[in-house]
Design an enzyme around this catalytic site. Structure first.
Site: not given
Lengths: 218, 232
Positions: A46-48
């Site tokens: 998840s790119e966060n």
């Protein structure tokens, strides 16, 4: 019959391999997580800043400090790691993510993708989509074959502002699985019960149709 | 002798020196890991014409969204905005400028800014509106665009625990842009949930070394959740 959202996700899940690190976009791509085969280990990025995204939390587990890129509360899976946004995009941009699945408004025969901006409508931003398409070798686009007015989303040239240029090779639509090669779409599979004629009529860009186009199997 | 003690007693002291027209880099992703107290203080100070560098701009009534209420923001540099009505209204009315920046490029702009690197090349955005007007260069047969790094007059950061020297640890995905923002401020303000004595945090676990931190304050946090999703 055109594929349902769930069937689309099931077809994409067939592209997963054991040991893959995978980034799933918002919408249909997120559903792919529900169809990871039992005998396979896949880790979701998840790119966060989370590698190893688990299921949604129970009511007791909800934690404001634990969210995914869609800003939903999530959990971390066993063996997960958490890091900064720069680290997250280092792994994305550096080509370390094995498979990226994302939606689109349009894809064209040059492998261009438009997915973030419709001129005249409010522009909310590209988020991480431009980094994802620029960094990944293995990208699957999921979308409906045509929009609700019947206009094809598979074109010779995207009409909307691009998210990335020359980066798309595989597309799963509600009607077909296609690949892009040598400046054209190649019809590889059709949804069960969908005719080649229907796919041809709803494909705007140049498409190679082999003599035999097998139905998808689930 | 203050030595390396970075603690300030009030948010007034934490944000002292903020002036109209300054650039403020803020950590946070959505409403997760946002420096709530610093944002509230900026609202209280009424500073105007601010450039805010942050992945998002909060929501109506919370996070950076509250700075829209008195039109304190001139320009946002973000990857994704418009979760709030006020934002949309001001954007459409031409009262607010937005520089949309790919999320990874935004993170790297902060990282590079803090690391003394003025610009870098990335394939992200090449051939898209993001690349328009930017210098391009080919490396090993692939095209890249040049992106300039970002530094701020202030960086406002939300940490979990810190020691009085300003060594900071973040919690879970509330880390996000915070350690990058922390490196890129001329004055870096960190607000945390707990402050301990030097030596109490394992040096191996520090995310942001105290060298980057100018002011440290103990805050209290609402931690509002944007999308509460649960399983049965």
């Amino acid at each position: 019959m055109a594929l349902t959202r769930e069937q689309l996700a099931m077809r994409v899940a067939q592209e997963l391999q054991d040991g893959y690190y995978v980034n799933l976009g918002i919408g249909i791509p997120t559903l792919v997580a529900n169809y990871v085969p039992d005998d396979m280990e896949v880790m979701l990025q998840s790119e966060n800043g989370l590698l190893g995204m688990g299921p949604f939390p129970t009511e007791d587990e909800v934690d404001a400090d634990m969210i995914n890129a869609g800003k939903q509360t999530v959990t971390a899976s066993t063996g997960a790691s958490i890091f900064s946004s720069a680290e997250s995009f280092a792994m994305i941009r550096g080509g370390h993510v094995d498979l990226t699945v994302l939606g689109a408004f349009e894809v064209d025969t040059s492998g261009n993708i438009a997915s973030w901006m419709i001129p005249g409508k409010l522009i909310k931003g590209m988020g991480g989509a431009m980094d994802l398409v620029a960094g990944a070798d293995n990208i699957i686009v999921t979308m409906t074959h045509a929009d609700k007015h019947g206009k094809s989303k598979l074109l010779d040239q995207c009409t909307l502002p691009l998210t990335g240029a020359g980066c798309i090779k595989k597309i799963v639509t509600d009607l077909a699985y296609l690949e892009i090669e040598d400046g054209q779409f190649i019809l590889k599979e059709r949804a069960p019960g969908v005719s080649v004629e229907e796919i041809v009529s709803k494909t705007g860009g140049k498409m190679l149709v082999p003599d035999k186009v097998p139905e998808m199997e689930f | 002798m203050a030595g390396f003690n970075k603690i300030v007693a009030s948010y007034e002291a934490a944000m002292a020196g903020l002036e109209d027209g300054m650039t403020v880099i803020a950590g946070g992703f959505g409403l997760c890991g946002i420096p709530e107290g610093c944002i509230a203080q900026i609202k209280k100070m009424g500073s105007k014409e601010l450039t805010i560098v942050s992945n998002n701009c909060g929501i109506d009534g919370f996070g950076l969204g509250i700075l829209l209420e008195d039109q304190q923001i001139k320009k946002m540099v973000s990857s994704y905005v418009g979760e709030n009505k006020l934002f949309e209204d001001q954007l459409l009315a031409g009262e607010l400028e937005v520089e949309l920046t790919p999320q990874g490029t935004l993170a790297e702009k902060m990282r590079a800014g803090g690391a003394g690197i003025p610009a870098f090349y990335t394939a992200t955005g090449y051939g898209t509106p993001v690349g328009d007007g930017k210098e391009t260069r080919e490396f090993a047969g692939r095209q890249y665009i040049m992106e300039e790094s970002i530094t701020g007059d202030f960086a406002i950061v939300k940490g979990w625990k810190a020691d009085t020297y300003g060594n900071v640890i973040y919690r879970h995905t509330a880390q996000n842009f915070n350690p990058l923002a922390a490196t890129a401020g001329k004055i870096t303000v960190v607000e945390v949930e707990e402050i301990v004595e030097p030596g109490e945090l394992d040096p191996t676990h520090i995310h942001t070394p105290g060298i980057y931190v100018d002011r440290l304050i103990l805050g209290s946090f609402e931690k509002r959740i944007e999308q509460r999703t649960v399983r049965a």
